[in-house]
Design a protein around this motif. Structure first.
Motif, mmCIF file in Angstrom:
data_model
loop_
_atom_site.group_PDB
_atom_site.id
_atom_site.type_symbol
_atom_site.label_atom_id
_atom_site.label_comp_id
_atom_site.label_asym_id
_atom_site.label_seq_id
_atom_site.Cartn_x
_atom_site.Cartn_y
_atom_site.Cartn_z
ATOM 1 N N ASP A 13 0.860 -1.213 -0.046
ATOM 2 C CA ASP A 13 -0.100 0.168 -0.005
ATOM 3 C C ASP A 13 0.992 1.311 0.048
ATOM 4 N N VAL A 14 2.182 1.027 0.714
ATOM 5 C CA VAL A 14 2.870 2.171 0.753
ATOM 6 C C VAL A 14 3.602 2.565 -0.607
ATOM 7 N N ALA A 15 4.035 1.443 -1.111
ATOM 8 C CA ALA A 15 4.722 1.792 -2.561
ATOM 9 C C ALA A 15 3.607 2.120 -3.486
ATOM 10 N N VAL A 16 2.492 1.715 -3.707
ATOM 11 C CA VAL A 16 1.502 2.119 -4.287
ATOM 12 C C VAL A 16 1.074 3.542 -4.239
ATOM 13 N N GLY A 17 0.980 3.824 -2.983
ATOM 14 C CA GLY A 17 0.627 5.309 -2.525
ATOM 15 C C GLY A 17 1.921 6.439 -2.978
ATOM 16 N N ALA A 18 3.146 5.739 -3.055
ATOM 17 C CA ALA A 18 4.253 6.674 -3.407
ATOM 18 C C ALA A 18 4.369 6.606 -4.843
ATOM 19 N N ARG A 19 3.980 5.776 -5.595
ATOM 20 C CA ARG A 19 3.883 5.836 -7.083
ATOM 21 C C ARG A 19 2.850 6.787 -7.431
ATOM 22 N N ILE A 20 1.774 6.896 -6.733
ATOM 23 C CA ILE A 20 0.762 7.612 -7.247
ATOM 24 C C ILE A 20 0.998 9.131 -6.935
ATOM 25 N N ARG A 21 1.603 9.261 -5.869
ATOM 26 C CA ARG A 21 2.266 10.678 -5.487
ATOM 27 C C ARG A 21 3.145 11.145 -6.451
ATOM 28 N N LEU A 22 4.127 10.216 -6.970
ATOM 29 C CA LEU A 22 5.118 10.680 -7.890
ATOM 30 C C LEU A 22 4.621 10.921 -9.203
ATOM 31 N N LEU A 23 3.631 10.064 -9.693
ATOM 32 C CA LEU A 23 3.138 10.373 -10.819
ATOM 33 C C LEU A 23 2.106 11.517 -10.967
ATOM 34 N N ARG A 24 1.472 11.819 -9.974
ATOM 35 C CA ARG A 24 0.895 13.034 -9.760
ATOM 36 C C ARG A 24 1.814 14.305 -9.827
ATOM 37 N N LYS A 25 2.777 14.126 -9.208
ATOM 38 C CA LYS A 25 3.590 15.394 -9.238
ATOM 39 C C LYS A 25 4.185 15.462 -10.597
#
Length: 129
Positions: A13-25
């Protein structure tokens, strides 16, 4: 069944969230813009990005569509935590990190880049006043 608030977030969940944040930015979207497109509140996006809440399959599909990426990109090649990629995603999710990297890449190769890296290292290593 409610999750225990003291429980540690699942690494996936943390890894998926980090990727969401990175792609959003990378796409230049605010949490609010992503939330509006996905049909949730920006607070919910914050929880997804921290890994505090799991992202359902349908929500992950909406988020991936908004971020113009395949759902599989949210999991990395192996489908779970992938070490170096997750480390980079974590570093780039720090406030100002992506902006700093963009500014760095705009500098000519050579002395200016070297000086900037040395300056940032000196700031990092300086004792707090």
């Amino acid at each position: 069944m409610a999750r225990n608030p003291d429980a540690v977030a699942d690494p996936v969940d943390v890894a998926v969230g980090a990727r969401i944040r990175l792609l959003r930015k990378v796409r230049g979207l605010s949490q609010q813009a992503l939330a509006d497109a996905a049909g949730v509140t920006f607070q919910q996006i914050q929880k997804y990005e921290r890994g505090a809440n799991r992202v359902s399959a349908s929500m992950l599909s909406r988020i991936a569509t908004t971020l113009e990426t395949p759902v599989s990109e949210m999991f990395g090649e192996s489908g779970g935590s992938s070490g170096a990629i997750d480390e980079v995603a974590g570093l780039l999710s720090e406030p100002g990190a992506l902006e700093l990297l963009r500014a760095y890449s705009g500098l000519p190769r050579g002395a200016a880049r070297t000086a900037l890296v040395e300056f940032v290292r000196a700031l990092r290593d300086a004792p707090e006043a």
